[in-house]
Design a protein around this motif. Structure first.
Motif, PDB file in Angstrom:
ATOM      1  N   ARG A 221      -3.324 -32.140  37.826  1.00  0.00           N
ATOM      2  CA  ARG A 221      -3.329 -33.072  36.691  1.00  0.00           C
ATOM      3  C   ARG A 221      -3.583 -32.402  35.330  1.00  0.00           C
ATOM      4  O   ARG A 221      -4.656 -31.870  35.097  1.00  0.00           O
ATOM      5  N   GLY A 222      -2.567 -32.417  34.488  1.00  0.00           N
ATOM      6  CA  GLY A 222      -2.756 -31.933  33.117  1.00  0.00           C
ATOM      7  C   GLY A 222      -2.692 -30.420  32.959  1.00  0.00           C
ATOM      8  O   GLY A 222      -2.669 -29.913  31.851  1.00  0.00           O
ATOM      9  N   GLU A 498     -10.029 -49.332  29.662  1.00  0.00           N
ATOM     10  CA  GLU A 498      -9.166 -48.668  28.661  1.00  0.00           C
ATOM     11  C   GLU A 498      -9.856 -47.422  28.108  1.00  0.00           C
ATOM     12  O   GLU A 498      -9.229 -46.375  27.920  1.00  0.00           O
ATOM     13  N   ARG A 501      -9.823 -44.824  30.915  1.00  0.00           N
ATOM     14  CA  ARG A 501      -8.498 -44.249  31.144  1.00  0.00           C
ATOM     15  C   ARG A 501      -8.175 -43.215  30.060  1.00  0.00           C
ATOM     16  O   ARG A 501      -7.658 -42.133  30.351  1.00  0.00           O
ATOM     17  N   ALA A 502      -8.500 -43.530  28.818  1.00  0.00           N
ATOM     18  CA  ALA A 502      -8.214 -42.569  27.731  1.00  0.00           C
ATOM     19  C   ALA A 502      -8.945 -41.252  28.001  1.00  0.00           C
ATOM     20  O   ALA A 502      -8.410 -40.171  27.769  1.00  0.00           O
ATOM     21  N   THR A 504     -10.043 -40.087  31.034  1.00  0.00           N
ATOM     22  CA  THR A 504      -9.538 -39.355  32.212  1.00  0.00           C
ATOM     23  C   THR A 504      -8.189 -38.724  31.862  1.00  0.00           C
ATOM     24  O   THR A 504      -7.880 -37.634  32.316  1.00  0.00           O
ATOM     25  N   GLU A 505      -7.412 -39.400  31.020  1.00  0.00           N
ATOM     26  CA  GLU A 505      -6.159 -38.774  30.599  1.00  0.00           C
ATOM     27  C   GLU A 505      -6.427 -37.546  29.733  1.00  0.00           C
ATOM     28  O   GLU A 505      -5.684 -36.581  29.758  1.00  0.00           O
ATOM     29  N   PRO A 591      -5.143 -45.200  22.957  1.00  0.00           N
ATOM     30  CA  PRO A 591      -5.884 -44.124  23.635  1.00  0.00           C
ATOM     31  C   PRO A 591      -6.251 -42.959  22.712  1.00  0.00           C
ATOM     32  O   PRO A 591      -7.367 -42.439  22.781  1.00  0.00           O
ATOM     33  N   ASP A 592      -5.346 -42.578  21.816  1.00  0.00           N
ATOM     34  CA  ASP A 592      -5.645 -41.446  20.915  1.00  0.00           C
ATOM     35  C   ASP A 592      -6.852 -41.755  20.035  1.00  0.00           C
ATOM     36  O   ASP A 592      -7.694 -40.897  19.776  1.00  0.00           O
TER      37      ASP A 592
END
Ligand code: 3H9
Length: 685
Positions: A221-222, A498, A501-502, A504-505, A591-592
């Motif tokens: 991931r990533g 939300e 999620r931001a 973990t991303e 998210p940003d």
């Protein structure tokens, strides 16, 4: 300047020795010296075979990572290995210590490998955001098969010599001195032709390539390097070796120039720098730690006792109530039991470790210990009471440490008449697993006490970072800022999932609300109450008995037997009602923006921490966040990340946050503002 590579002759065997302390890394002079030595051996008709060995504590442990930011200088390691491919007589590598990365690649370029019994061999480049560059992805699968090579390259974890022998990576385990054994081996094979070369073998697959790769793709991931490694390994089965080598080199060069590898290299060096204390005299001596004691058999105390037992240091676990002590010991046994069940530990080893943990219900039992670590309830009065008692019972010269995560270590230390023996050792939960240790230097902590704690931390497998005494030290102080912002985002319109999620991303394994649920919301609630502070949403959740996973309800709800967070309508309603009550208009938050709102204030706090001298270097803060709070290593920690984004942008966004929220704490810290205006980063400070 004399060469770090020596050439000696033992009759018809040439001995080439690399001597480049501390880990015989392949800096330019080593590569040039190796090429000279092999050229000389090749041209000398009296030489029938060559042994390649090393002085010091290990065979070559890799390329010199400090050279990665400089222009490459010929000869490269690939040139040295290409020369070995053309060699007219056998070359035997004598392996010991940790032949890693370019060191193992050099050995794979030799015709034979003899290893000392304790040798650990590996290709750890992936941990630096890289892939091997000198043939590792092409030669290792040819020698050991894809099923062995892929996990070695994708995990970066080394394997023991016995495993390497079984998989054909080494040819013999030495009985006695490895150089002597390699010389005997070299004489035995000196006349054998053709010379065995890894490049001439074909790869055995032992399964389907994609199936072998699937678990690593899932975990990647990533990250860029795992995909590049898989591609390079695919080339080992689809392309002739020289084309595979070219592809490998191209990928390495691309990764080396990328931000992910720069970040991981930064963490590698920052971790090694962090225990160095600038004003600690070089000749300061350490005290000997033969026995430890831990006061408090709760989750933290038990975990800390396990750290000592794991490192072979006997430890006395002290808890006032016999029942609480029994519960603590049961929990430790259960933790070891899980390791046995999973095959990570034998039952005998579990018993040996348990036997190192002595139990006591009287604090007097701590009197034998060379270090006592207090891990009782996070309350100043209770801690001071424990330290006053420890002052009475501990032997002279014992280190007295508090495992507080926020409190003033000077105030705790003043409960004793020996303040120079007192310091903070802030372990992270679970203490037997988490590698970070904040070593808190109080006003009077003696230099030898500090040096002893750092050495001990390394002995018990921790990554020590020395920090100053200030509320929450480094990690929790910055975490607090993030928690305040996370709450604010909920009030302004985001939902817990939300925000999570931001993050973990961004690369965290868990988002802040999922972490709070795991840790238990009641702990910070209690602390806030003690300080007269309030967190709108978290406090209301606690007031209705939602303490997180332990009550199956917190910011999320949990189904029986599951740790998977689910959105909960009750929480959404509570958040929306709170926004309305506080007259905050809710809006969608991208998210940003969530990432900026959480990260930039934390970075600002980091700047204050640096300015106040609570942390010595920006890299120390980065190590704390990577090892203690799950900050993605490939982003290099908050301060490295800040430098990458550029401080002017962070300054401007903070100024805007301060205006929007009316919170003066968002105003750029003087250090951040100054560096931004000078066009510098934290690393140029
Ligand atoms: C590579 O090889 C890519 C190739 O494919 C490319 C070929 C072209 N370079 O860890 P320690 C320093 S990538 C420079 O405390 P230990 C370290 O900074 C490389 N310096 O010792 C420290 O300096 P200081 C693949 C290095 O006994 C000192 O040595 N190899 C390097 O606990 C002692 O280090 C790796 O990734 C290096 N390669 O552990 C291996 N290595 O004293 C990286 C160490 O000033 N190294 N230093 O603070 C390690 O994993 C550990 O250092 C090792 C020893 C296990 C070897």
């Amino acid at each position: 300047m004399s060469s770090p590579v020596e050439f000696r002759k033992y009759g018809d065997v040439a001995l080439v020795i690399v001597d480049n302390p501390p880990v015989n890394a392949l800096r330019h002079a080593v590569r040039a010296g190796l090429l000279d030595a092999f050229t000389r051996a090749r041209g000398d008709e009296t030489i029938a075979a060559v042994v390649l060995g090393c002085a010091g504590r290990t065979f070559v442990a890799g390329a010199d990572i400090t050279e990665f930011d400089k222009p490459p200088q010929a000869p490269g390691l690939s040139d040295v290995i290409a020369f070995l491919d053309e060699m007219n007589k056998p070359v035997v590598a004598a392996l010991f210590g940790t032949p890693l990365g370019g060191g193992l690649e050099l050995a794979l370029g030799c015709h034979y490998r003899v290893a000392a019994p304790g040798t650990r061999l590996g290709l750890p480049e992936i941990k630096l955001g890289l892939i091997p560059r000198a043939g590792g992805t092409q030669r290792l699968p040819r020698l050991a098969g894809m099923a062995k090579a892929m996990p070695m390259i994708l995990s970066g974890d080394p394997i023991p010599a016995g495993d390497a022998l079984k998989s054909g990576i080494v040819d013999e385990i030495a009985d006695g001195d490895v150089i002597a054994a390699a010389i005997v081996f070299a004489r035995k094979v000196s006349a054998l032709r053709p010379l065995p070369r890894a490049r001439d073998k074909t790869v055995t697959l032992d399964g389907d390539f994609e199936t072998l790769a699937a678990p690593f793709v899932k975990r990647a991931r990533g990250l860029d390097a795992p995909f590049a490694a898989i591609e390079a390994l695919r080339c080992a089965i689809t392309l002739p070796i020289d084309e595979g080598l070219t592809r490998e080199r191209e990928s390495f060069m691309r990764l080396r120039a990328g931000d992910q590898s720069k970040a991981q290299r930064h963490i590698f060096f920052a971790e090694r720098e962090a225990p160095k204390v600038r004003d600690l005299p070089k000749d300061v001596s350490s005290r000997e730690i033969r026995r430890a004691a831990v006061i408090g058999a709760g989750t933290m105390g038990g975990g800390i006792a396990m750290c000592f037992a794991n490192a072979g240091i006997p430890v006395t676990l002290v808890e006032t109530g016999a029942d609480a002590l029994a519960r603590g010991v049961e929990k430790i046994a259960a933790n070891y039991g899980v390791a046995v069940e999973r095959g990570g530990m034998t039952e005998d080893e579990k018993q040996r470790r348990m036997a190192r943990i002595e139990r006591a219900t009287e604090i007097g039992a701590a009197s034998k210990a060379d270090i006592v670590i207090e891990a009782v309830f996070e309350d100043m009065d209770i801690k001071r009471e424990v330290f006053a008692k420890l002052d009475d019972v501990s032997k002279p010269g014992a280190l007295l440490a508090t495992n507080t995560s926020y409190l003033d270590v000077d105030a705790i230390s003043r409960a004793t008449g020996r303040t120079s023996d007192v310091l903070g050792l802030h372990f992270f939960s679970p203490a037997n697993v988490m590698r970070l240790l904040e070593v808190v230097r109080a006003k009077d902590t003696g230099p030898d006490v500090l040096a002893t704690a750092i050495a001990l931390a390394r002995k018990i497998g921790k990554v020590p970072v020395v920090v100053g005494n200030g509320h929450g030290f480094v990690g929790n102080r910055m975490l607090r800022v993030r928690s305040i912002e996370a709450e604010r985002l909920l009030l302004e319109g985001a939902l817990p999932s939300e925000v999570d999620r931001a993050m973990t991303e961004f690369g965290f394994a868990m988002g802040p609300f999922a972490v709070s649920d795991l840790a238990g919301l009641d702990i910070s609630w209690r602390m806030r109450k003690a300080q007269g502070a309030r967190a709108e949403i978290a406090d209301q959740l606690c007031e209705i008995g939602r303490f997180g996973q332990k009550t199956m309800k917190g910011f999320y709800r949990y189904e029986p037997g599951s740790r998977i967070p689910k959105d909960d309508a009750e929480v959404v309603a509570l958040i929306e009602a709170t926004s309305a009550r506080l007259n905050i208009a809710r809006r969608a938050i991208a998210p940003d923006e969530i990432v900026e709102r959480l990260m930039f204030p934390m970075i600002n706090e980091g700047a204050c921490i640096l300015e106040e001298g609570i942390a010595q270097r920006p890299g120390d803060i980065d190590v704390i966040w990577v090892y203690g709070y799950g900050f993605p290593a490939w982003r290099g920690g908050p301060m490295f990340y800040a430098d990458l984004i550029g401080l002017p942008r962070i300054r401007d966004r903070l100024t805007a946050f301060a205006a929007e929220t009316g919170d003066k704490r968002h105003e750029p810290a003087p250090l951040l503002a100054r560096l931004a205006s000078e066009g510098k980063g934290f690393s140029d400070r």
